[in-house]
Design a protein around this motif. Sequence first.
Motif, PDB file in Angstrom:
ATOM      1  N   GLY A 164      74.896  59.748  15.903  1.00 41.93           N
ATOM      2  CA  GLY A 164      74.364  60.541  14.807  1.00 41.93           C
ATOM      3  C   GLY A 164      74.040  59.726  13.560  1.00 41.93           C
ATOM      4  N   ARG A 169      70.359  62.196  18.308  1.00 41.68           N
ATOM      5  CA  ARG A 169      71.076  63.424  18.655  1.00 41.68           C
ATOM      6  C   ARG A 169      71.420  63.426  20.142  1.00 41.68           C
ATOM      7  NH1 ARG A 169      67.971  67.326  18.829  1.00 41.68           N
ATOM      8  NH2 ARG A 169      65.973  66.237  18.736  1.00 41.68           N
ATOM      9  N   SER A 236      72.869  68.909  17.348  1.00 38.26           N
ATOM     10  CA  SER A 236      73.488  67.780  18.031  1.00 38.26           C
ATOM     11  C   SER A 236      74.940  68.118  18.362  1.00 38.26           C
ATOM     12  CB  SER A 236      73.432  66.517  17.164  1.00 38.26           C
ATOM     13  OG  SER A 236      73.785  65.370  17.919  1.00 38.26           O
TER      14      SER A 236
END
Length: 253
Positions: A164, A169, A236
């Motif tokens: 991240g 993601r 995500s």
Amino acid sequence: MSGRVLITAGASGVGRAMAEAFDAVGAQVWVVDLDAEALGACPSHWKRSQVDVADEPSVADLFAEIAAQWGGLDTLCANAGIAGPTALVEDVALDEWRACLAVNLEGAFLCAKYAAPILKRQGSGAIIITSSTAGQYGYPNRAPYAAAKWGVIGLAKTLAMELGPHGVRCNTICPGAVEGPRMEGVLAREANAKGMTRDQVYNGYAAGTSMGRFVEGRDIADMAVFLASDAARLVSGQVIAVDGHTVNPDPKI
């Protein structure tokens, strides 16, 4: 969407549906599969590679080739998987257990391992791992498969945390029972293991969802395209079921 998309087990089934969906929205598609005949039947403008995702040298070579030919990668769909044995846990041989985890869990790990440096260097991208509702609820008579599919969820959540900060993601899609030849094999084996007919098992799976039906490959593919798109730019670490809403993962009919 524009983009460079790699799909493992992309020559048939859910993977083929993903490849077609990404192609339809303008992405460049690279499919990986073990089935040479299925690869040969894919559209000629798709890049195609025959690779065993459980073999690390082969996976390393694949991603080196992707970096050389494409210069990067926007989306990895780690979709390769096998059903594994259908048996009570005490009847599962260790080699069957290992073979199932090698493809379903280790294959996803290896693809993520070699995709991560490419995605981190460019500061963007998405990894989508195909799990299963078996990775949310477990399934009797499917211990290796369920364990592997739970495992990829933990892998994906960890990747989301690691990647991240680099703009990458990672999410998992959990299909329910998907219409097609692979599920027919599962139905036949489960019917034999439970002393039921194929239709009883089929109807049981369907009745175990609030929508009362199986899903199709295109349903999974549509979710993959969404998760790869800018519309999901802040999605995500998620586990997203595309299953008609499973309410009873092991209905007794």
